[in-house]
Design an enzyme around this catalytic site. Sequence first.
Site, PDB file in Angstrom:
ATOM      1  CB  CYS A   1      32.651  30.186  34.259  1.00 40.88           C
ATOM      2  SG  CYS A   1      32.421  31.854  33.791  1.00 40.88           S
TER       3      CYS A   1
ATOM      4  CG  ASP B   1      29.088  34.026  36.247  1.00 42.80           C
ATOM      5  OD1 ASP B   1      28.359  34.211  37.368  1.00 42.80           O
ATOM      6  OD2 ASP B   1      28.682  34.512  35.147  1.00 42.80           O
TER       7      ASP B   1
ATOM      8  NE  ARG C   1      25.439  35.340  36.791  1.00 45.20           N
ATOM      9  CZ  ARG C   1      25.241  35.323  35.452  1.00 45.20           C
ATOM     10  NH1 ARG C   1      23.966  36.004  35.504  1.00 45.20           N
ATOM     11  NH2 ARG C   1      25.918  35.293  34.394  1.00 45.20           N
TER      12      ARG C   1
ATOM     13  CG  HIS D   1      27.956  29.699  33.692  1.00 44.24           C
ATOM     14  ND1 HIS D   1      27.002  30.924  33.521  1.00 44.24           N
ATOM     15  CD2 HIS D   1      29.051  29.830  33.611  1.00 44.24           C
ATOM     16  CE1 HIS D   1      27.979  31.828  33.356  1.00 44.24           C
ATOM     17  NE2 HIS D   1      29.156  31.482  33.645  1.00 44.24           N
TER      18      HIS D   1
ATOM     19  CB  CYS E   1      28.986  31.247  29.784  1.00 43.98           C
ATOM     20  SG  CYS E   1      30.725  31.796  30.113  1.00 43.98           S
TER      21      CYS E   1
HETATM   22 ZN   LIG Z   1      30.969  31.974  32.432  1.00 42.97          ZN
END
Ligand SMILES: [Zn+2]
Length: 210
Positions: free
Chosen positions: A42, A44, A46, A98, A101
Amino acid sequence: MQTPSKLLLENKAWSENIKSKDPEFFLSLAKEQRPETLWIGCADSRVPAETVVNAQPGEIFVHRNIANQVITTDFNCLSVLQYAISVLKVKHVIVCGHYGCGGVQAALQPQKADLVIANKWLLHIKDVYRLHQEELETIDPRKKTDRLIELNIIEQVYRLAHTSIIQSSWKHGHRPSLHGWVYGLQDGLLNELITLDHKTEISPIYRYAE
Ligand SMILES: [Zn+2]
Protein backbone atom coordinates in the site's frame (compact mmCIF):
# COMPACT_ATOMS: atom_id res chain seq x y z
CA MET A 1 8.86 19.44 9.75
CA GLN A 2 9.74 17.33 6.71
CA THR A 3 10.32 20.21 4.24
CA PRO A 4 12.05 19.33 0.95
CA SER A 5 15.22 21.15 2.03
CA LYS A 6 15.25 19.20 5.30
CA LEU A 7 14.82 15.96 3.31
CA LEU A 8 17.80 16.85 1.09
CA LEU A 9 19.93 17.54 4.17
CA GLU A 10 18.86 14.22 5.68
CA ASN A 11 19.78 12.51 2.42
CA LYS A 12 23.32 13.95 2.58
CA ALA A 13 23.72 12.76 6.16
CA TRP A 14 22.36 9.30 5.28
CA SER A 15 24.71 8.91 2.32
CA GLU A 16 27.73 10.07 4.34
CA ASN A 17 26.86 7.71 7.17
CA ILE A 18 26.70 4.68 4.87
CA LYS A 19 29.90 5.65 3.03
CA SER A 20 31.75 6.08 6.33
CA LYS A 21 30.94 2.45 7.18
CA ASP A 22 31.37 1.03 3.67
CA PRO A 23 33.08 3.32 1.10
CA GLU A 24 32.22 0.86 -1.73
CA PHE A 25 28.50 0.51 -0.85
CA PHE A 26 27.02 2.79 -3.54
CA LEU A 27 29.68 1.99 -6.13
CA SER A 28 28.97 -1.75 -6.03
CA LEU A 29 25.19 -1.23 -5.84
CA ALA A 30 25.31 1.11 -8.85
CA LYS A 31 26.58 -1.73 -11.07
CA GLU A 32 23.43 -3.85 -10.86
CA GLN A 33 20.44 -4.81 -8.73
CA ARG A 34 19.72 -8.37 -7.70
CA PRO A 35 16.68 -8.27 -5.45
CA GLU A 36 15.12 -11.65 -4.68
CA THR A 37 11.76 -10.20 -3.67
CA LEU A 38 9.07 -8.11 -5.32
CA TRP A 39 6.96 -6.22 -2.79
CA ILE A 40 3.50 -5.01 -3.79
CA GLY A 41 2.33 -2.82 -0.96
CA CYS A 42 0.00 0.00 0.00
CA ALA A 43 1.13 3.58 -0.66
CA ASP A 44 0.44 4.39 3.02
CA SER A 45 3.40 6.31 4.52
CA ARG A 46 3.28 4.16 7.65
CA VAL A 47 4.17 0.93 5.84
CA PRO A 48 7.53 1.54 4.13
CA ALA A 49 8.58 -1.77 2.52
CA GLU A 50 12.31 -1.77 3.25
CA THR A 51 11.97 -0.35 6.75
CA VAL A 52 9.49 -2.89 8.14
CA VAL A 53 11.61 -5.87 7.06
CA ASN A 54 14.92 -4.20 7.89
CA ALA A 55 16.15 -4.43 4.28
CA GLN A 56 18.98 -2.52 2.61
CA PRO A 57 18.90 -0.69 -0.75
CA GLY A 58 19.06 -3.29 -3.53
CA GLU A 59 17.26 -6.02 -1.62
CA ILE A 60 13.59 -5.41 -2.53
CA PHE A 61 11.93 -4.41 -5.81
CA VAL A 62 8.93 -2.31 -4.84
CA HIS A 63 5.56 -1.38 -6.30
CA ARG A 64 3.05 0.49 -4.15
CA ASN A 65 -0.43 1.81 -4.81
CA ILE A 66 -3.60 2.58 -2.88
CA ALA A 67 -4.64 -0.58 -0.99
CA ASN A 68 -1.96 -2.84 -2.53
CA GLN A 69 -3.99 -3.91 -5.51
CA VAL A 70 -3.09 -6.11 -8.46
CA ILE A 71 -5.43 -4.94 -11.20
CA THR A 72 -4.90 -7.11 -14.26
CA THR A 73 -5.42 -4.19 -16.67
CA ASP A 74 -2.98 -1.94 -14.78
CA PHE A 75 0.10 -1.74 -17.02
CA ASN A 76 2.05 -0.06 -14.24
CA CYS A 77 1.71 -3.02 -11.87
CA LEU A 78 1.97 -5.62 -14.66
CA SER A 79 5.13 -4.02 -16.07
CA VAL A 80 6.74 -4.12 -12.63
CA LEU A 81 5.64 -7.75 -12.26
CA GLN A 82 6.92 -8.77 -15.69
CA TYR A 83 10.29 -7.06 -15.18
CA ALA A 84 10.66 -8.61 -11.72
CA ILE A 85 9.88 -12.11 -13.00
CA SER A 86 11.55 -12.08 -16.45
CA VAL A 87 14.61 -9.89 -15.89
CA LEU A 88 15.33 -9.79 -12.17
CA LYS A 89 14.12 -13.38 -11.73
CA VAL A 90 12.79 -12.76 -8.24
CA LYS A 91 12.05 -15.81 -6.09
CA HIS A 92 9.23 -14.29 -4.04
CA VAL A 93 6.37 -11.88 -4.57
CA ILE A 94 4.82 -10.42 -1.44
CA VAL A 95 1.50 -8.58 -1.40
CA CYS A 96 1.50 -6.61 1.83
CA GLY A 97 -1.58 -4.80 3.11
CA HIS A 98 -2.18 -3.36 6.54
CA TYR A 99 -4.85 -3.01 9.19
CA GLY A 100 -6.27 0.53 9.31
CA CYS A 101 -5.96 0.85 5.51
CA GLY A 102 -7.65 4.09 4.41
CA GLY A 103 -8.24 2.70 0.92
CA VAL A 104 -10.22 -0.27 2.20
CA GLN A 105 -12.10 1.94 4.69
CA ALA A 106 -13.03 4.31 1.85
CA ALA A 107 -14.21 1.36 -0.27
CA LEU A 108 -16.77 0.57 2.45
CA GLN A 109 -18.27 4.05 2.02
CA PRO A 110 -20.37 5.52 -0.81
CA GLN A 111 -18.32 7.05 -3.65
CA LYS A 112 -17.18 10.63 -2.99
CA ALA A 113 -17.67 13.34 -5.64
CA ASP A 114 -14.20 14.86 -5.10
CA LEU A 115 -12.45 11.52 -5.68
CA VAL A 116 -13.77 10.52 -9.10
CA ILE A 117 -10.54 8.78 -10.14
CA ALA A 118 -9.79 7.12 -6.79
CA ASN A 119 -13.40 5.88 -6.67
CA LYS A 120 -12.75 3.78 -9.74
CA TRP A 121 -9.63 2.27 -8.22
CA LEU A 122 -11.59 1.44 -5.06
CA LEU A 123 -14.39 -0.24 -7.02
CA HIS A 124 -12.15 -3.31 -7.23
CA ILE A 125 -12.20 -3.55 -3.42
CA LYS A 126 -15.99 -3.21 -3.41
CA ASP A 127 -15.95 -6.25 -5.73
CA VAL A 128 -13.93 -8.18 -3.11
CA TYR A 129 -16.60 -7.16 -0.58
CA ARG A 130 -19.37 -8.46 -2.85
CA LEU A 131 -17.48 -11.74 -3.35
CA HIS A 132 -17.38 -12.29 0.43
CA GLN A 133 -20.56 -10.40 1.34
CA GLU A 134 -22.15 -13.26 3.26
CA GLU A 135 -19.15 -13.68 5.59
CA LEU A 136 -18.59 -9.92 5.99
CA GLU A 137 -22.20 -9.19 6.89
CA THR A 138 -22.49 -11.97 9.46
CA ILE A 139 -19.27 -11.39 11.45
CA ASP A 140 -18.94 -8.95 14.36
CA PRO A 141 -19.34 -5.50 12.68
CA ARG A 142 -16.24 -4.24 14.53
CA LYS A 143 -14.17 -6.88 12.70
CA LYS A 144 -15.63 -6.18 9.26
CA THR A 145 -12.97 -3.72 8.05
CA ASP A 146 -10.05 -5.83 9.31
CA ARG A 147 -11.50 -8.91 7.62
CA LEU A 148 -12.02 -7.08 4.32
CA ILE A 149 -8.40 -5.89 4.53
CA GLU A 150 -7.31 -9.54 4.87
CA LEU A 151 -9.62 -10.78 2.11
CA ASN A 152 -8.39 -8.00 -0.20
CA ILE A 153 -4.77 -9.12 0.30
CA ILE A 154 -5.70 -12.77 -0.36
CA GLU A 155 -7.61 -11.76 -3.50
CA GLN A 156 -4.58 -9.90 -4.88
CA VAL A 157 -2.42 -13.00 -4.42
CA TYR A 158 -4.97 -15.01 -6.43
CA ARG A 159 -5.00 -12.29 -9.10
CA LEU A 160 -1.22 -12.66 -9.39
CA ALA A 161 -1.62 -16.42 -9.73
CA HIS A 162 -4.17 -15.89 -12.50
CA THR A 163 -1.76 -13.89 -14.69
CA SER A 164 0.04 -15.53 -17.60
CA ILE A 165 3.26 -13.98 -16.26
CA ILE A 166 3.15 -16.01 -13.04
CA GLN A 167 1.76 -19.22 -14.53
CA SER A 168 4.39 -19.25 -17.28
CA SER A 169 7.16 -18.68 -14.71
CA TRP A 170 5.75 -21.44 -12.51
CA LYS A 171 5.78 -23.85 -15.43
CA HIS A 172 9.29 -23.07 -16.64
CA GLY A 173 11.13 -22.02 -13.50
CA HIS A 174 9.09 -23.19 -10.50
CA ARG A 175 9.21 -19.65 -9.11
CA PRO A 176 8.18 -17.29 -7.61
CA SER A 177 6.32 -18.17 -4.46
CA LEU A 178 3.44 -15.77 -3.76
CA HIS A 179 2.76 -14.45 -0.27
CA GLY A 180 -0.05 -12.41 1.25
CA TRP A 181 0.98 -10.55 4.41
CA VAL A 182 -0.86 -8.12 6.67
CA TYR A 183 0.97 -5.47 8.69
CA GLY A 184 -0.23 -4.20 12.06
CA LEU A 185 0.09 -0.43 12.49
CA GLN A 186 -0.34 -0.94 16.27
CA ASP A 187 2.58 -3.35 16.76
CA GLY A 188 4.71 -3.10 13.61
CA LEU A 189 4.36 -6.84 12.99
CA LEU A 190 3.71 -8.77 9.78
CA ASN A 191 1.48 -11.85 9.67
CA GLU A 192 1.13 -14.38 6.88
CA LEU A 193 -2.33 -14.94 5.39
CA ILE A 194 -1.68 -17.08 2.32
CA THR A 195 1.15 -18.67 0.34
CA LEU A 196 0.86 -20.07 -3.21
CA ASP A 197 3.55 -21.66 -5.36
CA HIS A 198 4.08 -23.60 -8.58
CA LYS A 199 2.30 -26.64 -7.11
CA THR A 200 -0.90 -24.63 -6.61
CA GLU A 201 -3.84 -25.94 -8.66
CA ILE A 202 -5.30 -23.12 -10.76
CA SER A 203 -9.01 -23.19 -11.55
CA PRO A 204 -9.48 -24.18 -15.22
CA ILE A 205 -11.08 -20.88 -16.24
CA TYR A 206 -7.98 -18.99 -15.06
CA ARG A 207 -5.46 -21.47 -16.43
CA TYR A 208 -2.92 -20.17 -18.97
CA ALA A 209 -2.34 -22.61 -21.82
CA GLU A 210 0.90 -21.98 -23.73
ZN1 LIG B 1 -3.44 1.30 2.98
